[in-house]
Design an enzyme around this catalytic site. Structure first.
Site, PDB file in Angstrom:
ATOM      1  N   SER A 105       3.771  -2.302  10.293  1.00 15.82           N
ATOM      2  CA  SER A 105       5.223  -2.437  10.443  1.00 15.82           C
ATOM      3  C   SER A 105       5.749  -3.805  10.003  1.00 15.82           C
ATOM      4  O   SER A 105       6.633  -4.384  10.641  1.00 15.82           O
ATOM      5  CB  SER A 105       5.658  -2.122  11.887  1.00 15.82           C
ATOM      6  OG  SER A 105       5.378  -0.777  12.205  1.00 15.82           O
ATOM      7  N   ASN A 164       0.875  -1.174   0.000  1.00 18.22           N
ATOM      8  CA  ASN A 164       0.000   0.000   0.000  1.00 18.22           C
ATOM      9  C   ASN A 164       0.911   1.222   0.000  1.00 18.22           C
ATOM     10  O   ASN A 164       1.524   1.535   1.021  1.00 18.22           O
ATOM     11  CB  ASN A 164      -0.910  -0.015   1.246  1.00 18.22           C
ATOM     12  CG  ASN A 164      -1.735   1.252   1.344  1.00 18.22           C
ATOM     13  OD1 ASN A 164      -1.821   2.038   0.399  1.00 18.22           O
ATOM     14  ND2 ASN A 164      -2.355   1.469   2.498  1.00 18.22           N
ATOM     15  N   GLY A 181       3.160   2.103  10.797  1.00 21.65           N
ATOM     16  CA  GLY A 181       4.178   3.133  10.613  1.00 21.65           C
ATOM     17  C   GLY A 181       4.986   3.445  11.857  1.00 21.65           C
ATOM     18  O   GLY A 181       5.706   4.443  11.910  1.00 21.65           O
ATOM     19  N   HIS A 226      -9.336   1.612   5.254  1.00 20.47           N
ATOM     20  CA  HIS A 226      -8.052   1.758   5.945  1.00 20.47           C
ATOM     21  C   HIS A 226      -8.223   2.743   7.106  1.00 20.47           C
ATOM     22  O   HIS A 226      -8.984   3.702   7.011  1.00 20.47           O
ATOM     23  CB  HIS A 226      -6.989   2.272   4.960  1.00 20.47           C
ATOM     24  CG  HIS A 226      -5.600   2.173   5.514  1.00 20.47           C
ATOM     25  ND1 HIS A 226      -5.105   3.085   6.416  1.00 20.47           N
ATOM     26  CD2 HIS A 226      -4.606   1.275   5.310  1.00 20.47           C
ATOM     27  CE1 HIS A 226      -3.864   2.742   6.744  1.00 20.47           C
ATOM     28  NE2 HIS A 226      -3.540   1.642   6.088  1.00 20.47           N
ATOM     29  N   GLU A 241      -5.223  -4.710  10.788  1.00 19.68           N
ATOM     30  CA  GLU A 241      -4.181  -3.698  10.969  1.00 19.68           C
ATOM     31  C   GLU A 241      -4.381  -2.964  12.291  1.00 19.68           C
ATOM     32  O   GLU A 241      -5.171  -2.012  12.365  1.00 19.68           O
ATOM     33  CB  GLU A 241      -4.245  -2.670   9.831  1.00 19.68           C
ATOM     34  CG  GLU A 241      -3.919  -3.240   8.475  1.00 19.68           C
ATOM     35  CD  GLU A 241      -3.258  -2.190   7.589  1.00 19.68           C
ATOM     36  OE1 GLU A 241      -2.346  -2.564   6.863  1.00 19.68           O
ATOM     37  OE2 GLU A 241      -3.638  -1.006   7.650  1.00 19.68           O
ATOM     38  N   LYS A 280       0.108   4.264  -0.218  1.00 20.76           N
ATOM     39  CA  LYS A 280      -0.480   5.474   0.384  1.00 20.76           C
ATOM     40  C   LYS A 280      -0.253   6.670  -0.543  1.00 20.76           C
ATOM     41  O   LYS A 280      -0.405   6.527  -1.750  1.00 20.76           O
ATOM     42  CB  LYS A 280       0.084   5.680   1.797  1.00 20.76           C
ATOM     43  CG  LYS A 280      -0.064   4.403   2.646  1.00 20.76           C
ATOM     44  CD  LYS A 280       0.209   4.571   4.096  1.00 20.76           C
ATOM     45  CE  LYS A 280      -0.014   3.240   4.812  1.00 20.76           C
ATOM     46  NZ  LYS A 280       0.120   3.296   6.250  1.00 20.76           N
ATOM     47  N   GLU A 299      -6.504   5.095   8.075  1.00 26.08           N
ATOM     48  CA  GLU A 299      -6.227   6.506   7.721  1.00 26.08           C
ATOM     49  C   GLU A 299      -7.442   7.139   7.049  1.00 26.08           C
ATOM     50  O   GLU A 299      -7.699   8.337   7.213  1.00 26.08           O
ATOM     51  CB  GLU A 299      -4.973   6.569   6.834  1.00 26.08           C
ATOM     52  CG  GLU A 299      -3.712   6.270   7.645  1.00 26.08           C
ATOM     53  CD  GLU A 299      -2.577   5.628   6.868  1.00 26.08           C
ATOM     54  OE1 GLU A 299      -2.609   5.630   5.624  1.00 26.08           O
ATOM     55  OE2 GLU A 299      -1.651   5.097   7.510  1.00 26.08           O
TER      56      GLU A 299
HETATM   57  O1  G3H Z   1      -1.689  -0.394   4.679  1.00 25.22           O
HETATM   58  C1  G3H Z   1      -0.617  -0.562   5.267  1.00 25.22           C
HETATM   59  C2  G3H Z   1      -0.502  -0.301   6.681  1.00 25.22           C
HETATM   60  O2  G3H Z   1      -1.044   0.921   7.043  1.00 25.22           O
HETATM   61  C3  G3H Z   1       0.827  -0.600   7.278  1.00 25.22           C
HETATM   62  O3  G3H Z   1       1.754   0.449   7.112  1.00 25.22           O
HETATM   63  P1  G3H Z   1       3.260   0.210   7.596  1.00 25.22           P
HETATM   64  O4  G3H Z   1       3.722  -1.059   6.986  1.00 25.22           O
HETATM   65  O5  G3H Z   1       4.014   1.414   7.105  1.00 25.22           O
HETATM   66  O6  G3H Z   1       3.207   0.117   9.095  1.00 25.22           O
END
Ligand code: G3H
Length: 241
Positions: A204, A9, A171, A96, A165, A11, A98
């Site tokens: 993560s 992803n 993150g 998601h 998640e 983002k 976010e």
């Molecule tokens: O969609 C992915 C997640 O929000 C995980 O993000 P991350 O791997 O940067 O923690």
């Protein structure tokens, strides 16, 4: 056997130029990747066109990060299912954290988007998960059960992926212990009418923890944020043992 799915992803990262550079350094790493896993890149809308062309003939599937429930209309800033499928998009991330946190996404709008995705031939990746505050208040289970109950009304579980998640792990470098992720994903599976829905872990995920995560019996894949932006690290994740 349940399908394994590793999805990146991106983002709101990567211009088209950066996307081209990523592909140069990533696609050749898939030559020896076992056939037992699906590989998906969920990218910003502006990168879909270039990826649609560049991924043609490769084993990487294209994904988006949102879809509206109407076929067309006066919905500034949104995108429809037919617009995505026309350029070869197969998957779409929905709900998601976010989107839920910054863009007023609710379980009800998540449900509308899930049904629209399926109506137009896309496979939705539904994200669920608790905040740190909810975990500390011992609300993880009740929250996830509620997100699933509301989000999955009239959703076809034969064309669905779920991603667990935990928000506190996104993150932060603070990965959920793989045994705990496995436990929560088992709980998610117990809420489904179709036990074969692939359920990913996200939060993560890195080259140094992917093997342990994928060794868990309930975990069918990963939704990878930051570590999917760098070709070497995403290649290592995709090539988990
Ligand atoms: O969609 C992915 C997640 O929000 C995980 O993000 P991350 O791997 O940067 O923690």
């Amino acid at each position: 056997m349940r399908k394994k799915v590793i999805a990146g992803n991106w983002k709101m990262y990567k211009t088209q130029a950066e996307t081209s550079e990523f592909l140069l350094n990533f696609l050749h790493t898939l030559e020896e990747t076992p056939e037992d896993r699906e590989i998906v890149l969920c990218v910003p809308f502006t990168d879909l066109g270039i990826l649609s062309k560049s991924l043609h003939g490769s084993r990487v599937q294209l994904g988006a990060q949102n879809v509206h429930w109407e076929e067309q209309g006066a919905y500034t800033g949104e995108i429809s299912g037919p617009m995505l499928t026309e350029i070869g998009v197969r998957y779409v991330v929905i709900g998601h954290s976010e989107r839920r946190q910054y863009f007023n996404e609710t379980d009800e709008t998540v449900n509308l988007r899930l049904k629209a995705a399926q109506r137009y031939g896309l496979t939705p990746i539904l994200c669920v998960g608790e905040s740190k505050q909810q975990r500390d208040a011992l609300e993880t289970e009740s929250l996830i059960i509620s997100q699933l109950a509301k989000g999955l009304v009239d959703v076809d579980q034969n064309n669905l992926i779920i991603a667990y998640e935990p928000i506190w792990a996104i993150g932060t470098g603070d990965t959920c212990e793989s045994i705990e992720a496995n436990r929560v994903i088992g709980l998610i599976r117990s809420q489904l009418s179709n036990p074969d829905v692939p359920i990913q872990y996200g939060g993560s995920v890195k080259p140094n923890n992917i093997d342990e995560i994928m060794a868990q019996p309930e975990i069918d894949g990963a939704l990878v944020g930051g570590a999917s932006l760098e070709p070497g690290s995403f290649a290592r994740i995709v090539n988990y043992q």
